[in-house]
Every structure is written in C-alpha cells, then in structure tokens.
Design a protein around this motif. Structure first.
Motif, PDB file in Angstrom:
ATOM      1  N   LYS A  49       4.286  -0.184   7.782  1.00 20.86           N
ATOM      2  CA  LYS A  49       3.270  -1.048   8.403  1.00 20.86           C
ATOM      3  C   LYS A  49       2.020  -1.148   7.547  1.00 20.86           C
ATOM      4  CE  LYS A  49       3.158   0.529  12.765  1.00 20.86           C
ATOM      5  NZ  LYS A  49       2.667   0.698  14.137  1.00 20.86           N
ATOM      6  N   ASP A  50       1.712  -0.066   6.825  1.00 19.41           N
ATOM      7  CA  ASP A  50       0.486  -0.016   6.035  1.00 19.41           C
ATOM      8  C   ASP A  50       0.656  -0.564   4.613  1.00 19.41           C
ATOM      9  OD1 ASP A  50      -0.877   1.131   8.169  1.00 19.41           O
ATOM     10  OD2 ASP A  50      -0.319   3.171   7.553  1.00 19.41           O
ATOM     11  N   THR A  51       1.829  -1.110   4.293  1.00 17.46           N
ATOM     12  CA  THR A  51       2.049  -1.682   2.964  1.00 17.46           C
ATOM     13  C   THR A  51       1.722  -3.169   2.986  1.00 17.46           C
ATOM     14  OG1 THR A  51       4.358  -2.335   3.312  1.00 17.46           O
ATOM     15  CG2 THR A  51       3.951  -0.040   2.611  1.00 17.46           C
ATOM     16  N   GLU A  52       1.729  -3.773   1.833  1.00 15.53           N
ATOM     17  CA  GLU A  52       1.476  -5.214   1.755  1.00 15.53           C
ATOM     18  C   GLU A  52       2.560  -6.024   2.455  1.00 15.53           C
ATOM     19  OE1 GLU A  52       2.609  -7.059  -2.304  1.00 15.53           O
ATOM     20  OE2 GLU A  52       2.190  -4.951  -2.750  1.00 15.53           O
ATOM     21  N   PHE A  53       3.720  -5.417   2.694  1.00 14.32           N
ATOM     22  CA  PHE A  53       4.828  -6.131   3.337  1.00 14.32           C
ATOM     23  C   PHE A  53       4.789  -6.025   4.861  1.00 14.32           C
ATOM     24  CE2 PHE A  53       6.224  -4.499  -0.806  1.00 14.32           C
ATOM     25  CZ  PHE A  53       6.348  -5.710  -1.470  1.00 14.32           C
ATOM     26  N   GLY A  54       4.182  -4.948   5.364  1.00 13.87           N
ATOM     27  CA  GLY A  54       4.025  -4.763   6.798  1.00 13.87           C
ATOM     28  C   GLY A  54       5.276  -4.311   7.536  1.00 13.87           C
ATOM     29  N   LYS A  55       6.356  -4.163   6.825  1.00 18.85           N
ATOM     30  CA  LYS A  55       7.620  -3.712   7.417  1.00 18.85           C
ATOM     31  C   LYS A  55       8.495  -3.150   6.301  1.00 18.85           C
ATOM     32  CE  LYS A  55       9.337  -8.476   7.240  1.00 18.85           C
ATOM     33  NZ  LYS A  55       9.855  -9.594   8.017  1.00 18.85           N
ATOM     34  N   PRO A  56       9.567  -2.435   6.655  1.00 17.54           N
ATOM     35  CA  PRO A  56      10.415  -1.836   5.617  1.00 17.54           C
ATOM     36  C   PRO A  56      11.088  -2.872   4.725  1.00 17.54           C
ATOM     37  CG  PRO A  56      10.831  -0.788   7.729  1.00 17.54           C
ATOM     38  CD  PRO A  56       9.966  -1.996   8.000  1.00 17.54           C
ATOM     39  N   LEU A  57      11.175  -2.525   3.464  1.00 13.88           N
ATOM     40  CA  LEU A  57      11.939  -3.308   2.495  1.00 13.88           C
ATOM     41  C   LEU A  57      13.378  -2.810   2.498  1.00 13.88           C
ATOM     42  CD1 LEU A  57       9.626  -3.195  -0.640  1.00 13.88           C
ATOM     43  CD2 LEU A  57       9.970  -5.127   0.885  1.00 13.88           C
ATOM     44  N   VAL A  58      14.320  -3.702   2.301  1.00 14.55           N
ATOM     45  CA  VAL A  58      15.714  -3.292   2.140  1.00 14.55           C
ATOM     46  C   VAL A  58      15.848  -2.641   0.765  1.00 14.55           C
ATOM     47  CG1 VAL A  58      18.078  -4.166   1.870  1.00 14.55           C
ATOM     48  CG2 VAL A  58      16.632  -5.000   3.729  1.00 14.55           C
TER      49      VAL A  58
END
Length: 150
Positions: A49-58
């Motif tokens: 959540k705290d990354t630039e993506f906001g969710k897990p990357l595959v």
C-alpha cells in the motif's frame, strides 16, 4: 506436431498466441513461495500500500515463465532439442493480479547449427501485453530445434 521444425521458420515470422491468461492471486503466491521469494512487494498487501503502485506486484518470474509457457505450443512443442538461452529480459510495466496477458512471438534469426547437421537455431523475441495494450515483458529466446527430415 504443434511446434515447428527448424526448416519451417523464417526471419520476420510473427505469431499471436491464442492462449491468453488472467493472472490470479494464487499464481503470484505460488511462484513466490515455491521459489522462496519473501519479497513483501509481492506478498504483503499492507506493505505494498505504501509503494508507488499501492498494491502488490505480480512476481516477474511468473510473468516471464507464463510467456515462455504460452509460446511453447506454437513454437517448440515436440521439435525442441534444447533452449540455449534467454536474453534482454525486460519488464517495462508492472503486472497486477487481475491483469489479462496476451503474447506474441517474432523470429529474429534463423541459422544452421555448426555442430549438429540435423538441427538449427532459432531466436525469437517474445512480447506480452496487458488488457490495456501496455507491454509488460519482452525477451529474446534461442533454441536448438530438430530439422524436419532429421
């Protein structure tokens, strides 16, 4: 035989693979755990959540492996002697759970084997896109293939 023999390939041949695949949470979880990859960016929704993506990357190893697998039926099924190498693996955009990937393959090089008269080497570029048309993975693969009459 589904795959093509060495003699059947020409530079520029391009295949759009019929198999498409929607990536699931289980795909990502299995690849990460089977390969002992504890990266929170793949497995921890709170951390992601705290990354630039906001969710897990595959896990990118899943993306790469999926593309190889999708291509096999149209390229090397039953005609492969050995994969010789993978080069220039790139992930220009992330893959997320729920993305649907499509793949295409283009022949970059075809040459006779210097050591095996009954075989030849084909080099392809594999490309995958998500449902929005964004390229998510590209790489080159070289394989030693049987000749048709060998």
């Amino acid at each position: 035989m589904a795959g093509r023999y060495f003699d059947e390939w020409q530079v520029g041949d391009t295949i759009t693979h019929a198999i498409t695949r929607t990536v699931t949470e289980t795909d990502n979880l299995l690849m990460s755990t089977l390969t002992h990859n504890p990266q929170p960016l793949h497995l921890d929704h709170e951390a992601a959540k705290d990354t630039e993506f906001g969710k897990p990357l595959v896990n990118s190893c899943f993306t790469f492996s999926l593309i190889v697998g999708v291509s096999v039926g149209d390229t090397t099924l039953g005609t492969l002697i050995a994969n010789l190498g993978y080069d220039e693996v790139k992930f220009p955009a992330p893959v997320f759970v729920g993305d649907t990937l499509t793949c295409e393959t283009e022949v970059l090089n075809v040459r006779e084997s210097k050591s095996r008269p009954t075989a030849g080497i084909v080099t392809w570029e594999h490309r995958a896109k998500n449902q929005d048309g964004k390229t998510v993975c590209t790489f080159k693969r070289s394989a030693l293939l049987k000749k048709f009459d060998a």
